[in-house]
Motif scaffolding. Structure first.
Motif, mmCIF file in Angstrom:
data_model
loop_
_atom_site.group_PDB
_atom_site.id
_atom_site.type_symbol
_atom_site.label_atom_id
_atom_site.label_comp_id
_atom_site.label_asym_id
_atom_site.label_seq_id
_atom_site.Cartn_x
_atom_site.Cartn_y
_atom_site.Cartn_z
ATOM 1 N N UNK A 107 12.854 51.521 2.666
ATOM 2 C CA UNK A 107 11.607 50.094 2.197
ATOM 3 C C UNK A 107 10.964 50.376 3.011
ATOM 4 N N UNK A 108 10.659 50.351 4.667
ATOM 5 C CA UNK A 108 9.786 49.997 5.391
ATOM 6 C C UNK A 108 9.018 51.875 5.439
ATOM 7 N N UNK A 109 9.512 52.615 5.596
ATOM 8 C CA UNK A 109 9.647 54.398 6.338
ATOM 9 C C UNK A 109 9.002 55.076 5.588
ATOM 10 N N UNK A 110 10.775 55.237 4.902
ATOM 11 C CA UNK A 110 11.562 55.875 4.328
ATOM 12 C C UNK A 110 12.126 56.464 4.924
ATOM 13 N N UNK A 111 13.754 56.988 4.934
ATOM 14 C CA UNK A 111 14.506 58.433 5.313
ATOM 15 C C UNK A 111 14.338 59.560 4.747
ATOM 16 N N UNK A 112 14.383 60.580 5.176
ATOM 17 C CA UNK A 112 14.499 61.674 4.882
ATOM 18 C C UNK A 112 15.457 62.297 4.543
ATOM 19 N N UNK A 113 15.282 62.732 3.295
ATOM 20 C CA UNK A 113 16.189 63.360 2.757
ATOM 21 C C UNK A 113 17.333 64.148 3.658
ATOM 22 N N UNK A 114 17.202 64.361 4.540
ATOM 23 C CA UNK A 114 18.593 65.167 5.541
ATOM 24 C C UNK A 114 18.842 64.458 6.823
ATOM 25 N N UNK A 115 17.528 63.182 6.379
ATOM 26 C CA UNK A 115 18.209 61.885 7.780
ATOM 27 C C UNK A 115 19.443 62.018 8.561
ATOM 28 N N UNK A 116 19.374 62.186 9.853
ATOM 29 C CA UNK A 116 21.078 62.288 10.766
ATOM 30 C C UNK A 116 20.387 60.573 10.837
ATOM 31 N N UNK A 117 21.349 60.087 10.487
ATOM 32 C CA UNK A 117 21.634 58.862 11.319
ATOM 33 C C UNK A 117 23.176 58.529 11.812
ATOM 34 N N UNK A 118 23.061 58.514 12.738
ATOM 35 C CA UNK A 118 24.328 58.412 14.157
ATOM 36 C C UNK A 118 24.804 56.921 13.772
ATOM 37 N N UNK A 119 26.229 57.339 13.794
ATOM 38 C CA UNK A 119 26.802 54.955 14.488
ATOM 39 C C UNK A 119 27.035 55.416 15.805
ATOM 40 N N UNK A 120 27.613 54.760 17.063
ATOM 41 C CA UNK A 120 28.280 54.898 18.056
ATOM 42 C C UNK A 120 29.261 53.734 18.345
ATOM 43 N N UNK A 121 30.412 54.093 17.992
ATOM 44 C CA UNK A 121 31.829 53.746 17.372
ATOM 45 C C UNK A 121 32.862 53.411 19.106
ATOM 46 N N UNK A 122 33.734 52.333 18.835
ATOM 47 C CA UNK A 122 35.369 52.332 19.476
ATOM 48 C C UNK A 122 36.061 53.014 18.781
ATOM 49 N N UNK A 123 36.926 53.770 19.940
ATOM 50 C CA UNK A 123 38.474 53.483 18.502
ATOM 51 C C UNK A 123 38.915 52.512 18.219
ATOM 52 N N UNK A 124 39.262 51.601 18.813
ATOM 53 C CA UNK A 124 40.497 50.328 18.125
ATOM 54 C C UNK A 124 39.444 50.242 16.750
ATOM 55 N N UNK A 125 38.078 50.547 16.773
ATOM 56 C CA UNK A 125 37.722 49.595 14.980
ATOM 57 C C UNK A 125 37.273 50.591 14.416
ATOM 58 N N UNK A 126 38.486 51.924 14.761
ATOM 59 C CA UNK A 126 37.719 52.726 13.315
ATOM 60 C C UNK A 126 39.816 52.002 12.144
ATOM 61 N N UNK A 127 39.684 51.988 11.039
ATOM 62 C CA UNK A 127 40.320 52.306 10.156
ATOM 63 C C UNK A 127 39.862 52.847 9.255
ATOM 64 N N UNK A 128 40.844 53.371 8.114
ATOM 65 C CA UNK A 128 40.686 54.382 6.426
ATOM 66 C C UNK A 128 39.308 53.167 6.230
#
Ligand SMILES: C[S@@+](CC[C@H](N)C(=O)[O-])C[C@H]1O[C@@H](n2cnc3c(N)ncnc32)[C@H](O)[C@@H]1O
Ligand code: SF4
Length: 430
Positions: A107-128
């Motif tokens: 809303x504030x800036x806009x996200x480019x159509x092809x914007x890359x959105x990365x998230x750092x994740x600790x393995x123990x937090x991953x479930x399907x």
């Protein structure tokens, strides 16, 4: 990211100066400072629930919302080319909270159509379920902290996941639909043999990520690891072993179709992290959350220059509670009757203006870390300064004769066998 100077105290009104140039690619970094436990080697700006009296993730996300609104008010927002949720442990935020931050950024800036959105994740937090929810929330790329596939090495690092945990986590996020997955590895761990490191690389490759980061273990002052090394409970790191293991990483990853593109980063073609590449290329970024850095180019008063010359760098308050209090106040003017003057809150802890020469030095320092190098002439022209000073030409020629620098027209790059000296090489250029 490398440590940056603290700079001058932020102005009380917390506003960025007039004339910000938002015309270049703009990126956003969002820092999430929460960790279930502090790993013995880590000195990032992170806090456990015990230290904070619980994780107020809703309050923190509300603070980020306020900061986004302020950032959008003070400049001319333009679509973000990438967003990076880093930590700490961003996977401690709910998918709704992550999605909410992305909607506010959009809303504030806009996200480019092809914007890359990365998230750092600790393995123990991953479930399907979690992986599917992250995808729905708008995350496009997952970076998993694997570190090692060797139990002894994970124990030295105080990591909570099991040796196979990160590979399973990578497979789960791919099954949920993520096409871009990165694994973070650490080498040079005391007691880690070359063979154990090779097995870690092969285990990481077996998960078929499109990106791998490999960092030499740093024994940072003030960490539990540093105390154990000082007491002799853990051997100190051996720079020769680490250098040999760096070579093993490069050979192994190259043999499996990965290309080196930054000192600590390898990718399959198309798997490079666009956000970090932008940082190394000197793009602007809005830093959100406690301890986040931001850098925005400035144009001189009286109108736009054809090219951005100076830039403003800020660092937010490092303490999450102070950050939240300041952000929630919304950087609004608040009259303090007893002081008889206007006092405004700001999320900034400090800031400084970078002149074009300083920016050119940073461009060279960061550019020499990437395989593509840096276009000295184009960068200097963009910043309005002289690229080839006599001294710089002499240093470049000297480094070239030693085989530490390749000069191709206006472009400089560090050849493969001198990568480990890249920081010293950029220092010599000045
Ligand atoms: C700060 S963590 C944040 C992401 C997540 N919490 C995790 O642990 O993966 C990002 C990465 O920094 C690297 N790192 C942190 N401290 C380090 C150190 N002292 N030496 C080398 N790498 C380090 C680790 O590889 C880690 O995956
Ligand atoms: S390495 Fe990651 S999980 Fe461990 S303390 Fe640092 S940020 Fe937290």
């Amino acid at each position: 990211m490398p440590a940056l100077p603290d700079g001058d105290p932020a102005p009380e009104d917390g506003r960025l100066p007039d004339g910000l140039d938002w015309s270049r690619p703009l990126r956003a970094y969002v820092h999430v400072p929460f960790c279930r436990a502090r790993c013995g080697y880590c000195d990032f700006n992170t806090y456990t629930a015990g230290e904070l009296g619980g994780f107020d993730t809703a309050g923190y996300v509300a603070g980020i919302g306020q900061e986004i609104a302020l950032a959008a008010r003070v400049g001319q927002p333009q679509p973000l080319a990438s967003v990076f949720f880093g930590g700490g442990t961003p996977s401690l935020l709910s998918a709704d909270e992550l999605g909410g931050v992305l909607r506010q950024l959009d809303r504030a800036f806009g996200l480019a159509d092809d914007a890359e959105v990365t998230m750092e994740v600790n393995p123990e937090d991953v479930t399907p379920q979690a992986a599917a929810a992250w995808l729905d929330a708008g995350i496009t790329r997952i970076s998993l902290g694997m570190q090692s596939a060797d139990l002894a090495a994970l124990t030295v690092l105080d990591r909570k996941h099991t040796p196979g945990g990160a590979v399973r986590a990578a497979e789960l996020v791919q099954a949920a639909g993520f096409g871009h997955v990165s694994l973070d590895l650490i080498y040079g761990i005391p007691g880690q043999s070359d063979e154990s490191w090779r097995q870690t690389l092969l285990a990481a490759l077996s998960a078929e990520p499109d990106h791998i980061s490999a960092y030499a273990l740093g024994v940072e002052p003030g960490t539990a690891l540093a105390r154990k090394v000082a007491r002799g409970e853990i051997a100190s790191t051996d720079p020769d072993r680490a250098a040999a293991q760096y070579d093993i990483a490069d050979e192994t990853l190259a043999a499996h179709g990965f290309q080196w593109y930054e000192i600590s980063n390898w990718a399959r073609p198309g798997g490079e992290c666009q956000h970090n590449l932008g940082y190394w290329r000197g793009h602007d970024y809005v830093g959100l959350g406690c301890a986040a850095y931001g850098t925005i180019a400035l144009v001189r008063e009286g109108g736009r220059l054809p090219a951005p010359a100076s830039a403003r760098r800020y660092r937010n308050k490092t303490d999450p509670q102070k950050y939240m209090a300041a952000a929630l106040e919304g950087a609004r003017a608040k009259r303090l009757e007893d002081k008889g003057r206007d006092e405004r809150s700001t999320t900034e802890g400090s800031s400084e203006d970078l002149d074009p020469e300083t920016r050119l030095r940073e461009r060279i320092m960061l550019g020499l870390r990437v395989a593509e190098g840096v276009d000295l002439e184009a960068s200097a022209a963009e910043l309005g300064v002289v690229g080839w000073t006599k001294e710089r030409r002499r240093s470049a020629d000297r480094l070239g004769k030693k085989g530490h620098l390749v000069i191709e027209g206006g472009r400089l790059r560090v050849p493969r066998d001198a990568w480990l000296f890249a920081d010293g090489i950029s220092a010599e250029l000045f």
